[in-house]
Design a protein around this motif. Structure first.
Motif, PDB file in Angstrom:
ATOM      1  N   ASP A  81      -0.279   2.013  -8.207  1.00 57.45           N
ATOM      2  CA  ASP A  81      -0.027   0.628  -7.348  1.00 57.45           C
ATOM      3  C   ASP A  81       1.372   0.458  -7.465  1.00 57.45           C
ATOM      4  O   ASP A  81       2.310   1.076  -7.976  1.00 57.45           O
ATOM      5  N   ASN A  82       1.663  -0.733  -6.924  1.00 56.56           N
ATOM      6  CA  ASN A  82       3.061  -1.224  -6.737  1.00 56.56           C
ATOM      7  C   ASN A  82       3.453  -1.437  -8.335  1.00 56.56           C
ATOM      8  O   ASN A  82       2.774  -1.906  -9.140  1.00 56.56           O
ATOM      9  N   ASP A  89       5.461  -5.661  -1.293  1.00 62.38           N
ATOM     10  CA  ASP A  89       4.119  -5.098  -1.611  1.00 62.38           C
ATOM     11  C   ASP A  89       3.972  -3.544  -0.850  1.00 62.38           C
ATOM     12  O   ASP A  89       3.701  -3.618   0.461  1.00 62.38           O
ATOM     13  N   ARG A  91       2.389  -1.172  -1.304  1.00 61.92           N
ATOM     14  CA  ARG A  91       0.721  -0.879  -1.113  1.00 61.92           C
ATOM     15  C   ARG A  91       0.317  -1.118   0.168  1.00 61.92           C
ATOM     16  O   ARG A  91      -0.184  -0.480   1.028  1.00 61.92           O
ATOM     17  N   SER A  92       0.491  -2.520   0.508  1.00 62.94           N
ATOM     18  CA  SER A  92      -0.041  -3.001   1.703  1.00 62.94           C
ATOM     19  C   SER A  92       0.639  -2.501   3.004  1.00 62.94           C
ATOM     20  O   SER A  92      -0.190  -2.119   4.043  1.00 62.94           O
ATOM     21  N   GLU A  95      -0.882   0.928   3.385  1.00 66.82           N
ATOM     22  CA  GLU A  95      -2.534   0.976   3.748  1.00 66.82           C
ATOM     23  C   GLU A  95      -2.409   0.538   5.384  1.00 66.82           C
ATOM     24  O   GLU A  95      -3.348   1.201   6.082  1.00 66.82           O
ATOM     25  N   PHE A 109      -6.784   4.395  -0.971  1.00 64.25           N
ATOM     26  CA  PHE A 109      -5.717   3.933  -2.044  1.00 64.25           C
ATOM     27  C   PHE A 109      -6.691   3.417  -3.249  1.00 64.25           C
ATOM     28  O   PHE A 109      -7.406   2.355  -3.031  1.00 64.25           O
ATOM     29  N   GLY A 111      -5.677   2.681  -6.282  1.00 65.92           N
ATOM     30  CA  GLY A 111      -5.321   1.614  -7.210  1.00 65.92           C
ATOM     31  C   GLY A 111      -4.823   2.368  -8.421  1.00 65.92           C
ATOM     32  O   GLY A 111      -4.938   3.494  -8.547  1.00 65.92           O
ATOM     33  N   PHE A 112      -4.835   1.412  -9.515  1.00 62.56           N
ATOM     34  CA  PHE A 112      -4.350   1.890 -10.983  1.00 62.56           C
ATOM     35  C   PHE A 112      -5.822   2.161 -11.514  1.00 62.56           C
ATOM     36  O   PHE A 112      -6.851   1.664 -11.382  1.00 62.56           O
ATOM     37  N   ARG A 113      -5.604   3.371 -12.242  1.00 60.15           N
ATOM     38  CA  ARG A 113      -6.658   4.004 -13.134  1.00 60.15           C
ATOM     39  C   ARG A 113      -6.241   4.019 -14.573  1.00 60.15           C
ATOM     40  O   ARG A 113      -5.302   4.367 -14.910  1.00 60.15           O
TER      41      ARG A 113
END
Length: 268
Positions: A81-82, A89, A91-92, A95, A109, A111-113
């Motif tokens: 993620d960011n 932003d 990520r946006s 996307e 996407f 995201g954080f894992r």
């Protein structure tokens, strides 16, 4: 020459991973596929890291559009993620790029894992399309899990990945070259497995944190005699000074015809 003398004194010790934390038999797999409904027969091309311009996610999206035009059973997954406090932003933005390219259903996407290892274990190919990269730790993490890799030929990456052995290196910012390298691995599972095995062996040989710690210790111990010699030379210089005073100008050696500043000459 000065350069050759310096080369003899310099030793590179790389970043590394604790291999016991990357034992595939101890890392849970299948969580990424389950969470995003990706079938087992779909080849996953994955990325892990912060979403920022230097990581080349835009290149990955453009390459993915080319790949997906001819390969239905492929999905791209971005894990990360960011950065915290990022002014933009990103990520946006990425996307939106994937939507505009018409591939948002297969460019995911995630995201954080919490445990990125389990995500990487679901990858078939690890992709690092960076414009800039000092080292590329996520590459050795993927290689430690037996994954083949495709990465940019920038920074320290060529010292990690052997082109054509552990994976493929491509010019940065070149979606066509990235697409070509990815397709070679997507279309050839035995090649992926062969490169993954070669990468795993390389990590065990070159990037095991236990052996790297030993190298740091050995390098430090080798440097101690050189440091001791330098200290000894300073002490000898002090002994050769005829008289020591606070800033007093005196000859250092008998017969010297130029005065020295004691503090400077003796290294004080």
């Amino acid at each position: 020459s000065l350069n050759s003398r310096l080369r003899r004194k310099v030793q590179v010790v790389y970043n590394g991973v604790d291999l016991k934390d990357y034992d595939p038999s101890l890392v849970p797999s299948g969580t990424l596929r389950t969470d995003f409904g990706i079938d087992d027969d779909v080849t996953i091309v994955g990325f892990t890291g912060h979403l920022q311009p230097r990581k080349g996610i835009d290149v990955m999206i453009r390459a993915a559009k080319r790949v997906l035009a001819d390969h239905e059973r492929v999905a791209f997954v971005v894990v990360g993620d960011n950065q915290v406090g990022a002014p933009v932003d990103y990520r946006s933005q990425y996307e939106a790029m994937a939507r505009e390219a018409g591939i948002s259903d297969r460019f995911i996407f995630a995201g954080f894992r919490e445990d990125v290892r389990s995500a990487v274990l679901d990858f078939d190919i690890h992709c690092m399309p960076s414009y800039q990269e000092a080292f590329g730790r996520s590459l050795i993490e993927a290689m430690a899990l037996g994954r083949s890799v495709v990465a940019s030929h920038v920074g320290g990456i060529p010292e990690v990945v052997r082109d054509g052995i552990d994976g493929y290196l491509v010019p940065p910012g070149d979606p066509e070259a990235l697409c070509e390298a990815l397709v070679k691995l997507i279309d050839d599972r035995p090649l992926r497995e062969k490169m993954g095995a070669a990468g795993l062996e390389r990590v065990h040989e070159q990037f095991d944190v236990i052996s790297l710690t030993q190298k740091i210790e050995d390098a430090t111990l080798r440097a101690i005699p050189d440091a001791a010699k330098q200290v000894s030379a300073v002490l000898d210089l002090r002994e050769n000074v005829d008289s020591v005073g606070d800033g007093k100008q005196v000859p250092v050696h008998a017969g010297a015809d130029q005065p020295y500043d004691i503090r400077r000459a003796a290294g004080a």
